[in-house]
Write a protein that holds these residues in place. Structure first.
Motif, mmCIF file in Angstrom:
data_model
loop_
_atom_site.group_PDB
_atom_site.id
_atom_site.type_symbol
_atom_site.label_atom_id
_atom_site.label_comp_id
_atom_site.label_asym_id
_atom_site.label_seq_id
_atom_site.Cartn_x
_atom_site.Cartn_y
_atom_site.Cartn_z
ATOM 1 N N MET A 47 0.941 -1.421 -0.017
ATOM 2 C CA MET A 47 -0.019 0.082 -0.142
ATOM 3 C C MET A 47 1.028 1.095 -0.021
ATOM 4 O O MET A 47 0.503 2.292 -0.656
ATOM 5 C CB MET A 47 -0.945 -0.085 1.165
ATOM 6 C CG MET A 47 -1.818 -1.095 1.343
ATOM 7 S SD MET A 47 -3.116 -1.306 -0.049
ATOM 8 C CE MET A 47 -4.051 0.220 0.086
ATOM 9 N N LEU A 48 2.048 1.175 0.840
ATOM 10 C CA LEU A 48 2.914 2.629 0.893
ATOM 11 C C LEU A 48 3.701 2.747 -0.710
ATOM 12 O O LEU A 48 3.524 3.872 -1.121
ATOM 13 C CB LEU A 48 3.856 2.135 1.913
ATOM 14 C CG LEU A 48 3.435 2.292 3.422
ATOM 15 C CD1 LEU A 48 4.572 1.878 4.095
ATOM 16 C CD2 LEU A 48 3.137 3.845 3.574
ATOM 17 N N LEU A 49 3.864 1.618 -1.133
ATOM 18 C CA LEU A 49 4.575 1.709 -2.363
ATOM 19 C C LEU A 49 3.587 2.290 -3.535
ATOM 20 O O LEU A 49 4.055 3.005 -4.271
ATOM 21 C CB LEU A 49 5.044 0.375 -2.864
ATOM 22 C CG LEU A 49 6.284 -0.261 -2.136
ATOM 23 C CD1 LEU A 49 6.440 -1.642 -2.258
ATOM 24 C CD2 LEU A 49 7.536 0.535 -2.515
ATOM 25 N N ALA A 50 2.456 1.629 -3.503
ATOM 26 C CA ALA A 50 1.335 2.091 -4.427
ATOM 27 C C ALA A 50 1.201 3.588 -4.142
ATOM 28 O O ALA A 50 1.003 4.356 -5.301
ATOM 29 C CB ALA A 50 0.353 1.329 -3.978
ATOM 30 N N ASP A 51 1.061 3.882 -2.938
ATOM 31 C CA ASP A 51 0.638 5.560 -2.686
ATOM 32 C C ASP A 51 1.820 6.321 -3.333
ATOM 33 O O ASP A 51 1.484 7.298 -3.644
ATOM 34 C CB ASP A 51 0.528 5.595 -1.323
ATOM 35 C CG ASP A 51 -0.711 5.178 -0.610
ATOM 36 O OD1 ASP A 51 -1.706 4.762 -1.750
ATOM 37 O OD2 ASP A 51 -1.088 5.072 0.398
ATOM 38 N N SER A 52 3.205 5.906 -2.864
ATOM 39 C CA SER A 52 4.246 6.637 -3.397
ATOM 40 C C SER A 52 4.748 6.829 -4.690
ATOM 41 O O SER A 52 4.918 7.914 -5.383
ATOM 42 C CB SER A 52 5.565 6.292 -2.483
ATOM 43 O OG SER A 52 6.108 5.353 -3.341
#
Ligand SMILES: C[S@@+](CC[C@H](N)C(=O)[O-])C[C@H]1O[C@@H](n2cnc3c(N)ncnc32)[C@H](O)[C@@H]1O
Length: 504
Positions: free
Chosen positions: A452-457
């Motif tokens: 989720m963090l990778l997708a957001d960044s």
């Protein structure tokens, strides 16, 4: 207190928000192709029903990944249905519907009034926990609601795999029945009492997988574990079943056996010795192979059997046309399948080029077989190694548009907020919806949080330190050192696959 409507099923504590990849039509399609059985539905317009859907995790993820499908969960627990509806509303999934209904005694007319005709009906963790009237209701639904050519997946506690735990199950049921308090607490206390009997040298408990797993630390003493015990053993109708008997019951709904969803189980050469295979080959024709071969499968506690209403042979190109995406690059480069008896290995020399190719983009099995060249394995065997070895996952569609990706992301955010802590504590997987897969990708809560963090960044070259800090700030209960290791592992093994399938 056991509610009056539960009919002996331990319904007082909610089940873990569990899902099984074997319920995903993408996986079922591959399993059919591997078994040589034709199944070619309209991929963008499926109707999928999950009977005894629990808290709806499977149906919700299927609805989230497939805007054109109708995904319907049915369960008699109002708490389960209420929660599943809440998640559907929060994630704005208009194509997910949850029905509160009791399967006990349901007839074909009642089923037709409640449910549309379906391409796929699944029942996972239900058949061997429910009474005969509930089983009769399930069969009525299958007879009435499954389209000709449709698939059923039954996940159940199988014999002889569970034979070592029959005494444990009965003891827990009996001991818990004599205690007071919530079901999970009673189940945990009953389990502790059974452990004491085991420690005192009880031969009837010597072959218990559940006790062995617990002793080896495979499970933990969390509330999720106690809740699992309650749902596993407290239903008064709990009785593991032989595959022969499940197949005979399914035949009553005109269903024919396709194969096991655990693909490697379709290859006895992977898990049986030559001597065992010879003994099986010598059995009289007409013997049930599934039953006979399971006497060699020491640990086959849960079978996931696929049935079809109208079995036809697959087209010759069906398997080659199935597409796979990279799930993860494996440390050491070889792909291994843990058969519970030993390890089957696809050596690095063969696996390496396949995984490198999948790291670029999802590929058809025919193309993967061409890359593997003259390695001595058939396309079918290569596919089974890659999928059962957790290196690849089946792909459902060629592409997914921005709206479908945003919709899946919204759902993933909701389930992470609601369920990540719970599944982490219970040691279960969480399923993030991936439109190209047509269903959920199973991840640990930690992996899913990184995704989720990778997708957001959206960073082309993510900074591992920054992600580890964000992970800890996000509240996932991890030690700082473990967060850094998790992020490093994920970036090394999973990022390429996640990008290729469109998760990040
Ligand atoms: C062990 S849980 C499995 C849930 C889910 N399928 C999974 O695999 O995680 C069994 C489910 O069956 C439901 N169930 C049991 N008896 C039922 C009945 N008579 N009618 C409808 N649902 C029932 C329970 O409420 C529970 O959610």
């Amino acid at each position: 207190m056991q509610p009056g409507w539960a009919g002996g099923y331990g319904a007082e504590t909610p089940y873990v928000p569990n899902f099984s990849t074997s319920q995903s039509p993408a996986h079922l399609a591959l399993a059919c192709a591997v078994a040589g059985v034709h199944w070619a539905p309209d991929r963008e317009a499926l109707t999928v029903i999950d009977l005894g859907c629990g808290r709806g995790a499977s149906i919700l993820a299927l609805a989230a990944a497939n805007p054109g499908w109708q995904a319907i969960g049915l369960d008699y627990s109002p708490a389960h249905v209420a929660e599943a509806r809440e998640v559907a509303a929060e994630a704005r999934l208009a194509n997910a519907r949850f029905i509160e209904a009791d399967l006990a005694g349901m007839d074909e007319a009642a089923a037709a009034a409640l449910l549309p005709e379906a391409d796929v009906i699944t029942l996972h963790g239900v058949w061997t926990w429910v009474s005969d009237p509930v089983r009769a209701g399930i069969l009525a639904v299958l007879r009435s609601r499954l389209k000709p050519g449709g698939l059923v997946m039954v996940g159940y506690n199988a014999l002889p795999g569970w034979s070592g735990d029959l005494a444990l199950g009965k003891l827990i049921q009996n001991l818990a029945g004599a205690l007071h308090g919530p079901a999970d607490a009673r189940a945990a206390m009953a389990f502790a009492a059974a452990q004491a009997l085991h420690a005192a040298g009880a031969p009837a408990l010597r072959n218990s997988m559940v006790l062995q797993d617990f002793a080896e630390g495979g499970n933990n003493a969390s509330f999720g574990w106690a809740r699992y015990l309650a749902h596993e053993f407290l239903p008064s109708a709990w009785r593991p079943a032989f595959p022969t008997d499940v197949a005979a019951a399914m035949a009553g709904a005109k269903l024919e056996f396709v194969g096991q969803a655990k693909l490697w189980r379709q290859f006895p050469e992977l898990w049986l010795t030559p001597q065992q295979r010879e003994a099986l080959a010598a059995l009289p024709p007409g013997t049930d192979r599934e039953l006979a071969q399971d006497v060699f499968g020491a640990r086959q506690p849960l079978r996931e059997d696929i049935f079809i209403r109208g079995r036809r042979p697959a087209a010759p190109e069906a398997l080659g046309d199935c597409c796979l995406a990279l799930e993860r690059l494996l440390p050491g480069g070889a792909v291994q399948i843990d058969t519970g008896i030993g390890k089957a290995t696809l050596p690095k020399a063969v696996a390496g080029p396949l995984l490198a190719a999948l790291a670029e983009t999802p590929r058809r099995i025919e193309a993967l077989a061409a890359i593997a060249g003259d390695c001595g394995l058939t396309p079918r065997e290569l596919a089974v190694f890659l999928v059962s070895g957790h290196a690849a996952v089946p792909v459902w569609r060629e592409a997914a548009g921005a709206a479908a990706l945003a919709r899946a992301r919204r759902f993933n955010t909701v389930v992470m907020q609601r369920w990540a802590g719970e599944v982490q504590e219970a040691g279960f997987a969480i399923g993030l919806a991936v439109p190209r897969l047509g269903g959920p990708l199973p991840l640990t809560a930690g992996e899913a949080a990184v995704a989720m963090l990778l997708a957001d960044s959206g960073d082309a070259t993510p900074d591992p330190g920054a992600i580890a800090r964000a992970l800890l700030a996000g509240g996932l209960p991890l030690e700082p050192g473990k967060a850094a290791t998790l992020v490093r592992d994920v970036l090394n093994t999973s990022l390429a696959g996640w990008r290729a399938m469109g998760l990040v």
